[in-house]
Design a protein around this motif. Structure first.
Motif, PDB file in Angstrom:
ATOM      1  N   ASP A  40       0.859  -1.176   0.000  1.00 22.65           N
ATOM      2  CA  ASP A  40       0.000   0.000   0.000  1.00 22.65           C
ATOM      3  C   ASP A  40       0.905   1.239   0.000  1.00 22.65           C
ATOM      4  O   ASP A  40       1.668   1.445   0.944  1.00 22.65           O
ATOM      5  CB  ASP A  40      -0.845  -0.092   1.278  1.00 22.65           C
ATOM      6  N   GLU A  68       2.504   9.209   9.606  1.00 19.70           N
ATOM      7  CA  GLU A  68       1.090   9.241   9.216  1.00 19.70           C
ATOM      8  C   GLU A  68       0.592  10.687   9.144  1.00 19.70           C
ATOM      9  O   GLU A  68      -0.015  11.111   8.156  1.00 19.70           O
ATOM     10  CB  GLU A  68       0.275   8.437  10.239  1.00 19.70           C
ATOM     11  N   GLN A  86       0.459   4.298   0.577  1.00 17.30           N
ATOM     12  CA  GLN A  86       0.323   5.252   1.684  1.00 17.30           C
ATOM     13  C   GLN A  86       1.003   4.740   2.952  1.00 17.30           C
ATOM     14  O   GLN A  86       1.713   5.469   3.621  1.00 17.30           O
ATOM     15  CB  GLN A  86      -1.157   5.548   1.939  1.00 17.30           C
ATOM     16  N   ARG A  87       0.800   3.458   3.221  1.00 18.72           N
ATOM     17  CA  ARG A  87       1.453   2.901   4.420  1.00 18.72           C
ATOM     18  C   ARG A  87       2.964   2.917   4.276  1.00 18.72           C
ATOM     19  O   ARG A  87       3.704   3.181   5.235  1.00 18.72           O
ATOM     20  CB  ARG A  87       0.962   1.471   4.678  1.00 18.72           C
TER      21      ARG A  87
END
Ligand code: GTP
Ligand code: MG
Length: 229
Positions: free
Chosen positions: A146, A188, A148-149
């Motif tokens: 992923d 994050e 974004q992760r």
């Protein structure tokens, strides 16, 4: 062989060189895109096979080309090395994991043949930190993670590598590139702030940009892992 030497600092190179030597493994640093160091690798492969031919000759047999496998993680530059040695594109090589799909012997010279091979990953990547770094470096197929992760994890890796004044580049590079500082914010939150500030709230775009900028060298020479103490 440690490829992509152009992507790390001289200091990082020296640190790993010292470490490998301390393990009795003299490293070969290369830039398979430009050709730096590739002849030394070919010579090392050649020398490693010399004993076999000596034995053959003692038994009255003809010497034959040394055959060696080019083996490693995906997208590290294995095929580029072969193309560079021949000074032309004989095997596919491109900026993503999984380009080489089959084994292919390539004759480098009268005395050396190299086997180009698909990049390999451990069947089970149990070490999450190693898995993250492989994804950051684009060594794992894009479908398997992923963005974004991984981008958030990347920012956290940079933050963890900043430990003293000497390591300020690890965090300053983000401020310089995106105009948004990372100090005191975790990965994050940083990705969200970056998306809001620069990409109309598009977190996926922020993540992709961050990862691409690192992979093509826009963030500078940032080693993700220093040798063990
Ligand atoms: N900056 C830099 N890029 C490199 C270097 N060596 C190879 N590359 C680039 O890295 C990308 C991947 O190269 P490949 O030769 O396809 O890598 P591979 O290990 O054969 O990859 P797979 O076949 O997918 O396992 C290409 O875009 C190369 O141009 C290097 O020393 N420095
Ligand atoms: Mg390849």
């Amino acid at each position: 062989m440690l490829n992509r030497v152009d992507m790390i600092s001289a200091e990082a190179r020296t640190a790993w060189e010292t470490w490998f030597r301390s393990q009795g493994l003299p490293p070969y640093f290369t830039n398979a895109q430009q050709g730096k160091g590739v002849l030394s690798v070919a010579k090392a492969a050649q020398d490693a096979g010399a004993a076999v031919n000596e034995r053959r000759q003692k038994r009255g047999m003809r010497a034959r080309p040394v055959r060696a496998v080019v083996l490693g993680f995906p997208n590290v530059g294995k095929s580029a090395l072969i193309n560079r040695l021949l000074k032309r594109k004989v095997v596919p090589s491109a900026r993503k994991a999984g380009v080489t799909r089959q084994l292919r012997w390539v004759r480098i010279s009268e005395t050396l043949e190299l086997l180009d091979s698909p990049g390999v990953l451990p069947a089970l990547l149990k070490d999450q930190d190693a898995a993250l770094k492989l994804a950051i470096c684009d060594d794992i197929g894009e479908a398997a993670y992923d963005n974004q992760r991984i981008a958030m994890g990347f920012v956290d890796v940079l933050r963890s590598l900043h430990v003293s004044d000497a390591t300020r580049p690890y965090i300053e590079t983000l401020t310089e590139r995106y105009g948004i500082g990372v100090e005191g914010i975790n990965g994050e939150d940083y990705l969200h702030v970056l998306a809001e500030g620069n990409y109309q709230g598009d977190i996926e775009r922020a993540a992709r940009t961050l990862l691409r900028d690192y992979r093509v060298g826009n963030l500078g020479e940032l080693l993700l892992e220093w040798p063990p103490e």
